[in-house]
Design an enzyme around this catalytic site. Structure first.
Site, PDB file in Angstrom:
ATOM      1  N   GLU A  15       0.826  -1.339   0.072  1.00 12.76           N
ATOM      2  CA  GLU A  15       0.106   0.077  -0.004  1.00 12.76           C
ATOM      3  C   GLU A  15       0.794   1.393   0.047  1.00 12.76           C
ATOM      4  OE1 GLU A  15      -0.208  -2.525   2.394  1.00 12.76           O
ATOM      5  OE2 GLU A  15      -2.138  -2.971   2.558  1.00 12.76           O
ATOM      6  N   LYS A  17       3.606   1.799   2.299  1.00  7.60           N
ATOM      7  CA  LYS A  17       3.913   1.812   3.883  1.00  7.60           C
ATOM      8  C   LYS A  17       5.311   2.660   3.907  1.00  7.60           C
ATOM      9  CE  LYS A  17       3.493  -2.696   4.479  1.00  7.60           C
ATOM     10  NZ  LYS A  17       2.737  -2.970   3.224  1.00  7.60           N
ATOM     11  N   GLY A  41       8.546  -6.046   0.523  1.00  8.57           N
ATOM     12  CA  GLY A  41       9.298  -5.481  -0.568  1.00  8.57           C
ATOM     13  C   GLY A  41       8.755  -4.056  -0.610  1.00  8.57           C
ATOM     14  N   THR A 129       5.915 -16.193  -0.925  1.00  8.13           N
ATOM     15  CA  THR A 129       7.147 -15.534  -1.514  1.00  8.13           C
ATOM     16  C   THR A 129       7.976 -16.586  -1.466  1.00  8.13           C
ATOM     17  OG1 THR A 129       7.912 -14.188   0.542  1.00  8.13           O
ATOM     18  CG2 THR A 129       6.354 -13.282  -0.693  1.00  8.13           C
ATOM     19  N   ARG A 143       9.961 -23.742  19.229  1.00  9.66           N
ATOM     20  CA  ARG A 143      11.244 -23.278  20.437  1.00  9.66           C
ATOM     21  C   ARG A 143      12.766 -23.965  19.764  1.00  9.66           C
ATOM     22  NH1 ARG A 143       7.040 -25.369  24.539  1.00  9.66           N
ATOM     23  NH2 ARG A 143       6.575 -26.129  22.761  1.00  9.66           N
ATOM     24  N   GLN A 222       3.958  -6.234   5.576  1.00  6.24           N
ATOM     25  CA  GLN A 222       2.626  -6.999   5.070  1.00  6.24           C
ATOM     26  C   GLN A 222       1.302  -6.185   5.611  1.00  6.24           C
ATOM     27  OE1 GLN A 222       5.292  -9.191   6.771  1.00  6.24           O
ATOM     28  NE2 GLN A 222       5.739  -9.015   4.854  1.00  6.24           N
ATOM     29  N   THR A 299       9.072 -10.792  -5.809  1.00  6.62           N
ATOM     30  CA  THR A 299       8.585 -12.044  -6.769  1.00  6.62           C
ATOM     31  C   THR A 299       8.360 -11.461  -8.172  1.00  6.62           C
ATOM     32  OG1 THR A 299       6.268 -11.963  -6.170  1.00  6.62           O
ATOM     33  CG2 THR A 299       7.916 -13.312  -4.898  1.00  6.62           C
ATOM     34  N   PRO A 302       2.664 -10.465 -11.258  1.00  9.49           N
ATOM     35  CA  PRO A 302       1.809  -9.274 -11.541  1.00  9.49           C
ATOM     36  C   PRO A 302       0.690  -9.321 -10.429  1.00  9.49           C
ATOM     37  CG  PRO A 302       1.510 -11.192 -13.132  1.00  9.49           C
ATOM     38  CD  PRO A 302       2.532 -11.544 -12.395  1.00  9.49           C
ATOM     39  N   ASP A 331      -2.999  10.075  -7.985  1.00 14.45           N
ATOM     40  CA  ASP A 331      -2.650  10.178  -9.285  1.00 14.45           C
ATOM     41  C   ASP A 331      -2.931   9.193 -10.326  1.00 14.45           C
ATOM     42  OD1 ASP A 331      -0.386   9.045  -7.871  1.00 14.45           O
ATOM     43  OD2 ASP A 331       0.848   9.227  -9.643  1.00 14.45           O
ATOM     44  N   GLY A 411      -0.468  10.837  -1.702  1.00 16.62           N
ATOM     45  CA  GLY A 411       0.846  10.425  -2.602  1.00 16.62           C
ATOM     46  C   GLY A 411       0.058  10.977  -3.966  1.00 16.62           C
TER      47      GLY A 411
END
Ligand code: IMO
Ligand code: MG
Length: 422
Positions: A15, A17, A41, A129, A143, A222, A299, A302, A331, A411
């Site tokens: 989004e 971040k 990513g 991923t 553990r 995430q 990755t 698309p 935009d 943005g």
């Protein structure tokens, strides 16, 4: 004493971040990654240069902000060292700014092998991923994980050899190639040496910073609908990327949290499998993908694309206590003459604005849309909310009224400068 600001994803990740954190980093003394691993990513453009951040919080790009990788993160040392080198090649003083928790769990090659093997054998694929994230968190909770500090203990080699033997038994049963213990031991001893200068107790560090009134920003990875508890299980990641995970992933308390920013795009996207109510499997979805460059940072897959889902957004706001929204890609959506946002779900004849991750509910839910006028033109030079075209302001006002939450950051283009702050 200051409070930490937190940036979280509201939907299925990607989004923007990193952009929010990068913006806040102008004022931040400290930026933190609390959960996940190199499944993340985060793409940030600085002066036209593209940075694809995987593990190190984006705040480091300001070259004046301390970057902390805290205990909740699972670390692939090879990826991390690659990222350190990349940042150094751009003149960033990583040695001065990077701090890594001694309690962060380490990803080993058997985790990555197991991730691939388990995904191949899954009846309903998740589309992970393949970075070993799930198996590494499994070992943490089982553990038998190895943390950064464990790499410097006398029995490190013995422990690695033992774990390789155990994991190889699993891989052998599945007919998969086995891991070479000698190779892993040699490699990881080298990694341990390289990472040692960055290691510390980040719990002590973060509380010290807050007491010194420093501005701390936590960059989520995430997103809410990928959360192991609150996401569309089983099509989720193996951690809690929501606000609770930020607390357990850093050692900050609920009282230490100040503003919570929820990052969203003016449309939506998802990578991997699982339900997605507003997905557009048509030419419009393809157009969003092309206009928004919606291909995975990690990755290159698309991304599935669709309109913004305000029903899911309200859920993310409730779960995380979001008080500010960062709306990205205004935009991009403005290039459509007409676009839509989902304001309710119709589920088996009943219209609702309540979101639940129940799989049958999400499969049955049909989006109820409201239309908006686009055609914003070039908004990259708009510096204030008032500079924006009226139709863009109408969309933002609607999001605020619907969610009861202020859209604080907007943005308007890819570069760092293209961000309106209200
Ligand atoms: P950022 O931080 C988008 C998705 C994967 C898959 C599922 C589980 O960039 O927003 P995993 O490898 O975590 O076991 O995969 O979660 N996923 C992401 N999707 N952005 C991410 O991170 C993601 N991290 C994991 O595609 O569906
Ligand atoms: Mg991403």
């Amino acid at each position: 004493m200051s409070k930490a600001s937190v940036v979280l994803g509201c939907f299925y990740g990607d989004e923007g971040k990193g952009r929010t954190t990068d913006h806040l980093a102008q004022f931040a003394d400290v930026s933190v990654r609390a959960t996940g691993g190199n499944n993340a990513g985060h793409t940030i453009y600085v002066n036209g240069v593209k940075f694809a951040m995987r593990l190190i919080p984006s705040g480091i790009l300001s070259n004046k902000t301390i970057a902390v990788i805290s205990n909740g993160v699972v670390l692939d040392p090879k990826v991390l060292l690659g990222e350190i080198e990349m940042l150094k090649s751009h003149g960033i003083d990583v040695d001065k700014f990077l701090k890594i928790s001694d309690k962060a769990h380490i990803i080993f090659p058997y985790h990555t092998h197991l991730d691939v093997m388990l995904e191949n054998k899954r009846k309903n694929k998740i589309g992970t991923t393949k970075n070993g994230i799930g198996p590494a968190y499994c070992d943490k909770y089982e553990r038998c994980g190895i943390r950064l500090e464990d790499m410097y203990k006398a029995d490190f080699e013995e422990n690695v050899r033992h774990l390789v033997t155990v994991k190889n038994e699993l891989l052998e049963m599945a007919g998969e190639p086995l891991c070479d213990a000698d190779e892993i031991v040699a490699l990881y001893k080298g990694y341990a040496e390289a990472l040692k200068p960055y290691m510390c107790d980040t719990v002590i560090l973060l509380h010290k910073y807050l007491k010194e009134d420093k501005f701390v920003v936590v960059e989520g990875a995430q997103a809410t609908l990928l959360d192991i508890d609150f996401g569309s299980y089983p099509f989720v990641t193996s951690s809690n990327p929501t606000i609770g995970g930020i607390l357990t992933g850093t050692g900050l308390s609920a009282r230490d949290i100040g503003d919570v920013y929820g990052a969203i795009k003016a449309y939506s996207s998802r990578v991997g499998e699982g339900p997605y109510v507003t997905e557009l499997m048509d030419a419009t979805g393809d157009r969003i993908r092309e206009l928004g460059h919606e291909y995975g940072t990690v990755t290159k897959r698309p991304r599935r694309c669709g309109w913004l889902d305000l029903v899911a957004l309200k859920y993310a706001i409730d779960i995380n206590g979001i008080n500010y929204i960062n709306l990205n890609h205004l935009d991009t959506i403005g290039q459509f003459d007409i676009f839509k946002a989902c304001v309710a779900y119709e589920v088996n004849g009943t219209v609702t604005t309540d979101f639940t991750t129940n799989e049958d509910f999400l499969k049955a839910a049909k989006p109820v849309y409201k239309e908006f006028k686009g055609g914003f033109g070039d908004i990259s030079q708009c510096k204030t909310f008032e500079d924006l075209p009226e139709d863009a302001r109408t969309y933002i006002n609607f999001i605020e009224e619907y969610t009861g939450t202020m859209v604080k950051l907007i943005g308007t283009g890819a570069d760092r400068e293209n961000m309106i702050v209200r």
